[in-house]
Design an enzyme around this catalytic site. Structure first.
Site, short mmCIF file in Angstrom:
data_model
loop_
_atom_site.label_atom_id
_atom_site.label_comp_id
_atom_site.label_asym_id
_atom_site.label_seq_id
_atom_site.Cartn_x
_atom_site.Cartn_y
_atom_site.Cartn_z
N THR A 29 -0.87 -20.76 24.55
CA THR A 29 -1.12 -21.27 25.89
C THR A 29 -0.24 -20.54 26.89
O THR A 29 0.91 -20.19 26.60
CB THR A 29 -0.86 -22.78 25.99
OG1 THR A 29 0.54 -23.06 25.82
CG2 THR A 29 -1.67 -23.55 24.93
N GLY A 30 -0.79 -20.28 28.08
CA GLY A 30 -0.05 -19.59 29.12
C GLY A 30 0.15 -18.12 28.83
O GLY A 30 1.27 -17.61 28.89
N SER A 33 1.24 -14.36 31.72
CA SER A 33 2.48 -13.74 32.18
C SER A 33 3.63 -14.15 31.28
O SER A 33 3.50 -15.05 30.44
CB SER A 33 2.79 -14.13 33.64
OG SER A 33 3.05 -15.53 33.73
N GLY A 34 4.77 -13.51 31.47
CA GLY A 34 6.01 -13.93 30.85
C GLY A 34 5.97 -14.02 29.34
O GLY A 34 5.47 -13.14 28.63
N TYR A 183 12.55 -32.06 34.56
CA TYR A 183 12.28 -30.89 33.72
C TYR A 183 12.91 -31.08 32.35
O TYR A 183 12.27 -30.83 31.31
CB TYR A 183 12.83 -29.63 34.39
CG TYR A 183 12.56 -28.37 33.59
CD1 TYR A 183 11.28 -27.81 33.54
CD2 TYR A 183 13.59 -27.74 32.87
CE1 TYR A 183 11.03 -26.66 32.80
CE2 TYR A 183 13.34 -26.60 32.12
CZ TYR A 183 12.06 -26.06 32.10
OH TYR A 183 11.81 -24.93 31.35
#
Length: 305
Positions: A29-30, A33-34, A183
């Site tokens: 997932t995601g 980028s990064g 967070y």
């Protein structure tokens, strides 16, 4: 827990050197980028088929097209649970069982309280969306009797989370809001999700572990106040890992033969860690309460076909 040959200076390519992942399928997932992008790139480089998700199909397609290997783009907006179900449907249509499920995507809002479907946004995206996704994909992994689930957590889970751990009476904005605590709470939730999932998966052949990638130069701070972004841009190269270094731990835990059967652990810098001091990272009772709360929050999406 086995200590490996790798550490804070290892890259994702280095920890997979010599591995042939041909015939294996991963979902990351995601991936746009990064850490997620580097994870997808290296897994595909080593021969795995990688399902890469992005917040839009267009972004996922662009990311997948830019790496070498077998990649499949799928849309996944974790703040919209209908999108999570659509992603699950797309994976099921591929008629494959996952060997790796890497729950990588995450946000840090840095600002005022935001609610998604009545739930604090970071908790909803970083934890609850992945909870719904994983629970729908688990049956296939259980049937295969093999596979690894990697949760991207953070040291924030034991350094920034509320003192009580998961403050169950403040997940919907009922009380005061501190973005750093929120967070930390979401990352603690990821650790507890992994812990309880490992307990539930005992004897199944599927493992669940949580990792801290380190402070990494990614775009997670894109919504931070300007002075934070400026400071990170100026000093990040001196204090933060590159994505190549940051992705190493999650790639190592997802692939390395030395970790066969290892489950319920927490990793930093490619090695298992037991955290000292007062924290809730291995609080089994809280993990079970969190699981029940997540089921209550997402009932209709967990029971959807």
């Amino acid at each position: 827990m086995p200590n490996g040959l790798f550490g804070p200076d290892s890259t994702a390519e280095a920890v997979t050197q010599g591995l042939d992942l041909s015939g294996q399928t991963a979902l990351v997932t995601g991936c746009t980028s990064g850490l997620g992008y580097e994870t997808m790139r290296v897994l595909a480089l080593r021969g795995a088929r990688v399902i890469g998700t992005g917040r839009t199909l267009e972004k996922a397609e662009a990311a997948c097209a830019s790496v070498t290997g077998d990649t499949v783009p799928v849309a996944l907006e974790l703040s919209e649970f209908e999108s999570v179900l659509a992603c699950v449907g797309a994976v099921r249509e591929m008629n494959i069982n996952l060997d790796m499920l890497i729950l990588n995507a995450g946000i840090n809002t840095f600002g005022e309280l935001e609610l998604v479907n009545g739930i604090e946004r970071m908790f909803a995206v970083n934890f609850l969306g992945h909870f719904v996704l994983a629970n729908h994909l688990l049956p296939g992994m259980r049937t295969a009797g093999d596979g690894r689930i990697v949760h991207v957590g953070s040291r924030s889970g034991y350094t920034q989370a509320p003192t009580v751990g998961i403050d169950f009476d403040n997940l919907r904005g009922e009380g005061s809001f501190d973005p750093q605590e929120a967070y930390g709470r979401s990352k603690l939730a990821n650790a507890l999700f992994s812990l309880e999932l490992a307990r539930r998966l005992e004897g199944s052949g599927v493992t669940s572990n949580v990792i801290h990638p380190g402070l990494v130069q990614t775009n997670i701070a894109r919504t931070a106040p300007g002075w934070i972004r400026t400071g990170f841009d100026l000093l990040g190269g001196f204090v933060a890992k590159t994505p190549e270094l940051g992705a190493a731990t999650q790639v190592y835990v997802a692939t390395h033969p030395a970790l066969e059967g290892v489950s319920g652990a927490y990793f930093e810098d490619c090695n298992p860690v037991r955290v000292s001091g007062e924290h809730h990272m291995f609080n089994g009772d809280m993990a079970r309460l969190l699981w029940a709360e997540a089921e209550s929050m997402a009932t209709s999406y967990l029971t959807a076909a």
